[in-house]
Design a protein around this motif. Sequence first.
Motif, PDB file in Angstrom:
ATOM      1  N   LYS A  81       0.689  -1.472   0.398  1.00 29.55           N
ATOM      2  CA  LYS A  81       0.058   0.161  -0.291  1.00 29.55           C
ATOM      3  C   LYS A  81       1.035   1.018   0.066  1.00 29.55           C
ATOM      4  CE  LYS A  81      -0.462   0.347   4.961  1.00 29.55           C
ATOM      5  NZ  LYS A  81      -1.678   0.632   6.515  1.00 29.55           N
ATOM      6  N   VAL A  82       0.624   2.366  -0.141  1.00 30.73           N
ATOM      7  CA  VAL A  82       1.006   3.501  -0.072  1.00 30.73           C
ATOM      8  C   VAL A  82       0.629   4.337   0.989  1.00 30.73           C
ATOM      9  CG1 VAL A  82       1.019   5.815  -1.180  1.00 30.73           C
ATOM     10  CG2 VAL A  82       0.678   4.281  -2.872  1.00 30.73           C
ATOM     11  N   GLU A  83       1.478   5.027   1.715  1.00 25.70           N
ATOM     12  CA  GLU A  83       1.713   5.648   3.167  1.00 25.70           C
ATOM     13  C   GLU A  83       2.996   6.993   2.601  1.00 25.70           C
ATOM     14  OE1 GLU A  83       3.464   2.625   6.004  1.00 25.70           O
ATOM     15  OE2 GLU A  83       0.865   2.071   5.775  1.00 25.70           O
ATOM     16  N   ASP A  84       1.673   8.087   2.604  1.00 27.11           N
ATOM     17  CA  ASP A  84       2.368   9.219   2.998  1.00 27.11           C
ATOM     18  C   ASP A  84       3.161   9.366   1.515  1.00 27.11           C
ATOM     19  OD1 ASP A  84       1.613  10.100   5.486  1.00 27.11           O
ATOM     20  OD2 ASP A  84       3.376   8.799   6.143  1.00 27.11           O
ATOM     21  N   GLY A  85       2.970   8.896   0.637  1.00 31.14           N
ATOM     22  CA  GLY A  85       3.632   9.026  -1.011  1.00 31.14           C
ATOM     23  C   GLY A  85       4.381   7.747  -0.979  1.00 31.14           C
ATOM     24  N   VAL A  86       4.496   6.866  -0.085  1.00 34.80           N
ATOM     25  CA  VAL A  86       5.649   5.923  -0.430  1.00 34.80           C
ATOM     26  C   VAL A  86       5.085   4.783  -0.549  1.00 34.80           C
ATOM     27  CG1 VAL A  86       7.629   5.391   0.478  1.00 34.80           C
ATOM     28  CG2 VAL A  86       7.459   7.457   1.521  1.00 34.80           C
TER      29      VAL A  86
END
Length: 161
Positions: free
Chosen positions: A80-85
Amino acid sequence: MKSSIRIMLAATALVAAPPLLAHGVAAGALAIGHPWSRETAPGQKAGGGFLTIRNKGKTEDRLLSATSPAAADVQIHMMKVEDGVMRMRQVTGGLAIPAGGTLELKPGGYHIMFMGIKKPFKQGDMIPATLVFARQGKVAVRFKVQPIASTAPMEGGHGGH
């Protein structure tokens, strides 16, 4: 029995076979469809596995783990993507397959991670694996290797067991 009658009976059996078996595995209340993976580059040590699991039963089941002779370790992962990462983590405790529901393992989400692969996955290869479920137990499947850019299962030729 005459050979023409045997041929006709064999052809009838093939036509009457459930379509699911051409693209996956039926195991009790579970229907496992389109197991697939992508080609890996030379020297790449990990590869993903994707499929759908439909629970036609009245009781939840859980995908707990998987194994394969093609890899040193096989894990269930979540991407998944968290804070654009983009982040990937191993799932602990398995994944629920609700009664009457479907679990989809796909690129960018939940998937099987083949770690320490023993040789590169090549297009057309069939990667054997065993999925382990809380209720259904062990189920053998084969992941059809598709081109490296694949984002979804290709129609036809997806073998299960």
